[in-house]
Enzyme design. Structure first.
Site, PDB file in Angstrom:
ATOM      1  N   VAL A  86     155.047 -47.490  30.051  1.00 22.23           N
ATOM      2  CA  VAL A  86     154.844 -46.489  31.112  1.00 22.23           C
ATOM      3  C   VAL A  86     156.047 -45.558  31.266  1.00 22.23           C
ATOM      4  O   VAL A  86     155.974 -44.579  31.996  1.00 22.23           O
ATOM      5  CB  VAL A  86     154.480 -47.137  32.474  1.00 22.23           C
ATOM      6  CG1 VAL A  86     153.176 -47.919  32.352  1.00 22.23           C
ATOM      7  CG2 VAL A  86     155.599 -48.012  33.005  1.00 22.23           C
ATOM      8  N   TYR A 111     168.549 -53.782  38.742  1.00 22.35           N
ATOM      9  CA  TYR A 111     167.210 -54.064  39.294  1.00 22.35           C
ATOM     10  C   TYR A 111     167.112 -53.540  40.730  1.00 22.35           C
ATOM     11  O   TYR A 111     166.193 -52.808  41.077  1.00 22.35           O
ATOM     12  CB  TYR A 111     166.989 -55.574  39.263  1.00 22.35           C
ATOM     13  CG  TYR A 111     165.638 -56.038  39.749  1.00 22.35           C
ATOM     14  CD1 TYR A 111     164.468 -55.670  39.085  1.00 22.35           C
ATOM     15  CD2 TYR A 111     165.528 -56.884  40.853  1.00 22.35           C
ATOM     16  CE1 TYR A 111     163.226 -56.133  39.509  1.00 22.35           C
ATOM     17  CE2 TYR A 111     164.295 -57.360  41.278  1.00 22.35           C
ATOM     18  CZ  TYR A 111     163.143 -56.982  40.601  1.00 22.35           C
ATOM     19  OH  TYR A 111     161.916 -57.448  41.034  1.00 22.35           O
TER      20      TYR A 111
HETATM   21  P1  NAD Z   1     156.751 -60.081  34.851  1.00 21.74           P
HETATM   22  O1  NAD Z   1     157.927 -59.836  33.987  1.00 21.74           O
HETATM   23  O2  NAD Z   1     155.931 -61.297  34.599  1.00 21.74           O
HETATM   24  O3  NAD Z   1     155.768 -58.827  34.802  1.00 21.74           O
HETATM   25  C1  NAD Z   1     156.202 -57.511  34.588  1.00 21.74           C
HETATM   26  C2  NAD Z   1     155.289 -56.867  33.571  1.00 21.74           C
HETATM   27  O4  NAD Z   1     155.697 -55.504  33.373  1.00 21.74           O
HETATM   28  C3  NAD Z   1     155.366 -57.550  32.200  1.00 21.74           C
HETATM   29  O5  NAD Z   1     154.069 -57.839  31.731  1.00 21.74           O
HETATM   30  C4  NAD Z   1     156.063 -56.510  31.325  1.00 21.74           C
HETATM   31  O6  NAD Z   1     155.693 -56.602  29.971  1.00 21.74           O
HETATM   32  C5  NAD Z   1     155.626 -55.221  31.987  1.00 21.74           C
HETATM   33  N1  NAD Z   1     156.504 -54.084  31.700  1.00 21.74           N
HETATM   34  C6  NAD Z   1     157.853 -54.020  31.815  1.00 21.74           C
HETATM   35  N2  NAD Z   1     158.295 -52.804  31.456  1.00 21.74           N
HETATM   36  C7  NAD Z   1     157.205 -52.085  31.125  1.00 21.74           C
HETATM   37  C8  NAD Z   1     157.006 -50.754  30.667  1.00 21.74           C
HETATM   38  N3  NAD Z   1     158.032 -49.910  30.468  1.00 21.74           N
HETATM   39  N4  NAD Z   1     155.740 -50.330  30.401  1.00 21.74           N
HETATM   40  C9  NAD Z   1     154.684 -51.171  30.586  1.00 21.74           C
HETATM   41  N5  NAD Z   1     154.810 -52.431  31.019  1.00 21.74           N
HETATM   42  C10 NAD Z   1     156.058 -52.883  31.276  1.00 21.74           C
HETATM   43  O7  NAD Z   1     157.264 -60.057  36.348  1.00 21.74           O
HETATM   44  P2  NAD Z   1     156.492 -60.369  37.714  1.00 21.74           P
HETATM   45  O8  NAD Z   1     157.177 -61.474  38.388  1.00 21.74           O
HETATM   46  O9  NAD Z   1     155.039 -60.454  37.485  1.00 21.74           O
HETATM   47  O10 NAD Z   1     156.808 -59.048  38.536  1.00 21.74           O
HETATM   48  C11 NAD Z   1     155.876 -57.971  38.615  1.00 21.74           C
HETATM   49  C12 NAD Z   1     156.361 -56.930  39.590  1.00 21.74           C
HETATM   50  O11 NAD Z   1     156.504 -57.488  40.889  1.00 21.74           O
HETATM   51  C13 NAD Z   1     157.727 -56.342  39.206  1.00 21.74           C
HETATM   52  O12 NAD Z   1     157.728 -54.966  39.485  1.00 21.74           O
HETATM   53  C14 NAD Z   1     158.675 -57.071  40.118  1.00 21.74           C
HETATM   54  O13 NAD Z   1     159.808 -56.305  40.387  1.00 21.74           O
HETATM   55  C15 NAD Z   1     157.820 -57.300  41.352  1.00 21.74           C
HETATM   56  N6  NAD Z   1     158.284 -58.462  42.121  1.00 21.74           N
HETATM   57  C16 NAD Z   1     158.012 -59.741  41.690  1.00 21.74           C
HETATM   58  C17 NAD Z   1     158.463 -60.815  42.446  1.00 21.74           C
HETATM   59  C18 NAD Z   1     158.183 -62.238  42.062  1.00 21.74           C
HETATM   60  O14 NAD Z   1     158.585 -63.140  42.779  1.00 21.74           O
HETATM   61  N7  NAD Z   1     157.485 -62.527  40.974  1.00 21.74           N
HETATM   62  C19 NAD Z   1     159.212 -60.590  43.612  1.00 21.74           C
HETATM   63  C20 NAD Z   1     159.483 -59.286  43.970  1.00 21.74           C
HETATM   64  C21 NAD Z   1     159.000 -58.226  43.231  1.00 21.74           C
END
Ligand code: NAD
Length: 319
Positions: free
Chosen positions: A64, A152
């Protein structure tokens, strides 16, 4: 391609990740058509393999930060692409900053083109190492921009500012959720976050490594509850930011002991140095989510831990 269906249509960036895959699953269950965009940087196609037979599901490999192109109408864009665990974003600092900035710009552009609702996955990390406790949305945070976690935290803070700018400048129907630690099936065992690490170590009978003395606290929310909150926000017209998390706070040491007990493991507890800028306390004030969305977590932490452990046991190849 013609678009004949009258279903609501959602785009989930980062849809093959932990949270994104649960979101895709739930959206399909709710009758949405779902377009999942992912470059598999930290996610895995296997996370959504079970959704591929669904006619209403499309998985597109797409970075993206390059561009986003989705044909046909879109009702909601859920922007979840970003490395999210400390190990991931410390190894991928530039990708993290790019996806939070350029990736967010592209995702906002898509929502604007389509007249869609936009939801940004922000994080409790925007509060940094917080000086107030619990954290409410009015708190501006305590972030070290040049510390290791700055990549981050600042990417997400920038993404929030950009989202608000699209709201005010273009009238975009955009919203921010600040997600606190969420856990559940499909967390990567090696991603460095406490729960998958402890579960992996406990299942393998290895020492459970606790950073510092383990007195630092975390508040952990089971993924089904977080997804429920995200969708409540998607279906509302509130801009947020809204905290989503479980206010039930526990120390990292208690968490480690709990996981050891639930797995029936004989692992020892081992204490290792705490990483720099590791937050000492973390607890969401979820009054706003309760008032605006009528949302609060429902799954008891113990049930969530059992479900997570069960999933890890069923996937020994990952552990
Ligand atoms: P994750 O790493 O499992 O998922 C992130 C996804 O984004 C992955 O599938 C990755 O391949 C994809 N990605 C990364 N860069 C990309 C790019 N340039 N183009 C397309 N896809 C891309 O992490 P998660 O825990 O599922 O987190 C998902 C979202 O939720 C993130 O934005 C994270 O900051 C946010 N978040 C998660 C938590 C948590 O506790 N899991 C807490 C706060 C915020």
């Amino acid at each position: 391609m013609g678009h004949l269906s009258t279903n609501r249509r959602a785009v989930v960036t980062g849809g093959a990740g932990f949270l994104g895959s649960h979101l895709c699953e739930r959206l399909l269950g709710d009758g949405y058509e779902v377009v999942c965009l992912d470059n598999f940087l930290t996610g895995r196609p296997e996370n959504v393999a079970h959704l591929l037979p669904h006619q209403a599901f499309r998985l597109l490999r797409c970075d993206v930060t390059d561009y986003i192109h989705v044909g046909g109408p879109v009702d909601v864009v859920l922007h979840f692409a970003s490395p999210a665990s400390p190990i991931d974003y410390l190894q991928l600092p530039i990708q993290t900053l790019k996806v939070g900035s350029i990736g967010t710009l592209h995702a906002l552009g898509l929502a604007r083109d389509k007249g869609a609702r936009f939801v940004l996955a922000s994080t409790s990390e925007v509060y940094g190492d917080p000086l107030i406790h619990p954290q409410e949305e009015e708190y501006w945070g305590n972030v070290n921009p040049v510390g290791p976690r700055g990549v981050y935290d600042e990417a997400k803070r920038f993404a929030e500012a950009l989202t608000m700018a699209y709201r005010s400048t273009h009238g975009l129907d955009a919203a921010i959720v600040r997600i606190f630690n969420t856990f559940g099936p499909r967390l990567r065992p090696g991603d460095g976050r406490a729960i998958p690490t402890f579960v992996r170590q406990a299942l393998k009978g290895q020492p459970i490594t606790i950073a510092g003395d383990g007195s630092q606290t975390r508040s952990i929310c089971y993924v089904d509850d977080t997804v429920e909150g995200i969708l409540a926000m998607a279906h509302s017209d509130h801009p947020g930011p809204v905290n989503l998390g479980n206010p039930h706070e526990l120390s990292v040491l208690d968490l480690a002991r709990w996981i050891r007990d639930l797995t029936g493991s004989a692992s020892e507890l081992a204490f290792v140095p705490r990483p720099q800028d590791d937050p000492r306390v973390r607890q969401p004030d979820i009054s706003r989510a309760r008032d605006l969305l009528g949302w609060e977590p429902k799954v008891p932490v113990e049930d969530g831990l059992r479900l997570t452990i069960e999933w890890f046991r069923a996937h020994p190849e990952l552990v």
